[in-house]
Design a protein around this motif. Structure first.
Motif, PDB file in Angstrom:
ATOM      1  N   GLU A   1     -11.100   9.149   3.779  1.00 41.32           N
ATOM      2  CA  GLU A   1     -10.920   8.106   4.790  1.00 41.32           C
ATOM      3  C   GLU A   1      -9.459   7.701   4.925  1.00 41.32           C
ATOM      4  O   GLU A   1      -9.057   7.151   5.938  1.00 41.32           O
ATOM      5  CB  GLU A   1     -11.768   6.890   4.427  1.00 41.32           C
ATOM      6  N   ASP A   2      -8.651   7.997   3.912  1.00 38.54           N
ATOM      7  CA  ASP A   2      -7.240   7.639   3.968  1.00 38.54           C
ATOM      8  C   ASP A   2      -6.358   8.800   4.371  1.00 38.54           C
ATOM      9  O   ASP A   2      -5.145   8.710   4.309  1.00 38.54           O
ATOM     10  CB  ASP A   2      -6.774   7.106   2.603  1.00 38.54           C
ATOM     11  N   GLU A   3      -6.958   9.923   4.783  1.00 40.22           N
ATOM     12  CA  GLU A   3      -6.155  11.075   5.157  1.00 40.22           C
ATOM     13  C   GLU A   3      -6.479  11.503   6.570  1.00 40.22           C
ATOM     14  O   GLU A   3      -7.641  11.692   6.930  1.00 40.22           O
ATOM     15  CB  GLU A   3      -6.409  12.239   4.202  1.00 40.22           C
ATOM     16  N   GLY A   4      -5.461  11.676   7.386  1.00 43.38           N
ATOM     17  CA  GLY A   4      -5.670  12.121   8.751  1.00 43.38           C
ATOM     18  C   GLY A   4      -5.764  13.623   8.830  1.00 43.38           C
ATOM     19  O   GLY A   4      -5.532  14.343   7.877  1.00 43.38           O
TER      20      GLY A   4
ATOM     21  N   LYS B   1       0.844  -1.194   0.000  1.00 38.69           N
ATOM     22  CA  LYS B   1       0.000   0.000   0.000  1.00 38.69           C
ATOM     23  C   LYS B   1       0.877   1.242   0.000  1.00 38.69           C
ATOM     24  O   LYS B   1       1.776   1.374   0.824  1.00 38.69           O
ATOM     25  CB  LYS B   1      -0.905   0.003   1.246  1.00 38.69           C
ATOM     26  N   PHE B   2       0.619   2.122  -0.964  1.00 34.53           N
ATOM     27  CA  PHE B   2       1.323   3.400  -1.038  1.00 34.53           C
ATOM     28  C   PHE B   2       0.352   4.534  -0.719  1.00 34.53           C
ATOM     29  O   PHE B   2      -0.824   4.479  -1.099  1.00 34.53           O
ATOM     30  CB  PHE B   2       1.884   3.631  -2.443  1.00 34.53           C
TER      31      PHE B   2
ATOM     32  N   GLY C   1      -5.427  -0.196   7.757  1.00 32.39           N
ATOM     33  CA  GLY C   1      -5.570   1.049   8.491  1.00 32.39           C
ATOM     34  C   GLY C   1      -5.543   2.263   7.584  1.00 32.39           C
ATOM     35  O   GLY C   1      -5.240   2.179   6.393  1.00 32.39           O
ATOM     36  N   GLY C   2      -5.866   3.424   8.164  1.00 34.02           N
ATOM     37  CA  GLY C   2      -5.858   4.663   7.411  1.00 34.02           C
ATOM     38  C   GLY C   2      -4.494   5.311   7.404  1.00 34.02           C
ATOM     39  O   GLY C   2      -3.493   4.712   7.798  1.00 34.02           O
TER      40      GLY C   2
ATOM     41  N   PRO D   1      -5.808  -9.234  10.277  1.00 29.03           N
ATOM     42  CA  PRO D   1      -5.248  -8.053   9.607  1.00 29.03           C
ATOM     43  C   PRO D   1      -4.727  -8.414   8.224  1.00 29.03           C
ATOM     44  O   PRO D   1      -4.310  -9.543   7.974  1.00 29.03           O
ATOM     45  CB  PRO D   1      -4.111  -7.636  10.542  1.00 29.03           C
ATOM     46  N   ARG D   2      -4.782  -7.452   7.321  1.00 30.57           N
ATOM     47  CA  ARG D   2      -4.221  -7.633   5.982  1.00 30.57           C
ATOM     48  C   ARG D   2      -2.761  -7.222   6.046  1.00 30.57           C
ATOM     49  O   ARG D   2      -2.437  -6.056   6.125  1.00 30.57           O
ATOM     50  CB  ARG D   2      -4.977  -6.780   4.971  1.00 30.57           C
TER      51      ARG D   2
END
Length: 275
Positions: free
Chosen positions: A116-119, A35-36, A86-87, A173-174
């Protein structure tokens, strides 16, 4: 009628890395293992890039690029396994203030879009000082980085098995590799991944061409079969960093062949040309 038997060349037309990836997925049930996070938006007010997008792939294709092969096998933290479900890691601000190619036409324009992928942004007390210092150093050297605190520790197969006496887990978990890319636009990197899978790439028209599309119009839409159309200049810059001579030559060929369709004065004095 005589049955036609495929020759050896036809049987071996599928790339070795893809055969290996498919073989692994058949036995494990998992095809995506990397995941990038790649930034996608340029904020005019702050002069920074933000809005990280999550892009996924199989690590087998990354072995074609010596840069990633070294990164994942050279004892670096990027080679460790994490839960990729996770995010965006909370140890990092979801933006980069020293992006070295702000005229990149593969970046969208506008304020940050939190997904959803940004904090969110951290306050003065967010994150620990040592981690923030390491993050700042990584940003200055334009290196992919992975946070130390995404998980307390990388999960091992033994740890996962111990969670259930029967050896099974509900919603395991993945496991995979997680890397934050801070010096390339998301559209550019998406096109790179597609190129690694297919050896195919389609470039956009020059940004100085009045008929050119904006970055958000050139993003890939896999549900409709629409391929990403990155800037040839952005791909050339990326291929140069990753030492991918074939991709670099394709980008340069496109640039040479399409100069007559652009504003040549704007292109000659662009930041890309100066770089």
């Amino acid at each position: 009628m005589r049955r036609m038997i495929p020759n050896r060349r036809e049987m071996n037309s599928t790339p070795r890395f893809l055969l290996d990836a498919l073989s692994d997925s058949i036995s494990s049930g998992i095809f995506i293992d990397t995941k990038f996070y790649v930034f996608s938006r340029r904020e005019p007010t702050y002069g920074r890039v933000s809005s990280p997008r999550a892009l996924y792939c199989n690590s087998r294709i990354l072995d074609k690029v010596p840069y990633f092969s070294t990164l994942f096998s050279g004892g670096f933290s990027e080679g460790q396994l994490w839960d990729i479900s996770g995010g965006f890691p909370t140890d990092f601000d979801p933006y980069v203030e020293d992006y070295d190619y702000l005229s990149d036409s593969d970046l969208e324009d506008g304020p940050s879009c939190l997904g959803e992928d940004e904090g969110g942004t951290h306050g003065d007390d967010g994150g620990n000082p040592q981690q923030r210092h390491e993050n700042a150093e990584a940003m200055r050297t334009h290196q992919p980085v992975v946070p130390n605190s995404m998980l307390p520790d990388p999960l091992s197969e033994e740890t996962i098995a111990d969670r259930d006496d029967c050896g099974t887990i509900d919603d395991p978990p993945r496991m995979g590799k997680v890397v934050v890319i801070r010096d390339v636009g998301a559209l550019t990197f998406e096109a790179l991944l597609f190129f690694l899978y297919t050896d195919d790439i389609r470039f956009a028209t020059f940004s100085s061409d009045p008929s050119g599309e904006l970055a958000h119009e050139r993003a890939g839409d896999w549900s409709t079969g629409k391929l990403p159309s990155p800037s040839a200049k952005s791909i050339y810059r990326l291929a140069d960093k990753y030492n991918m001579s074939t991709l670099k030559e394709r980008a340069m060929t496109h640039i040479r062949n399409n100069l007559e369709h652009c504003d040549i004065v704007e292109e000659v004095f662009s930041s890309f040309t100066s770089l």
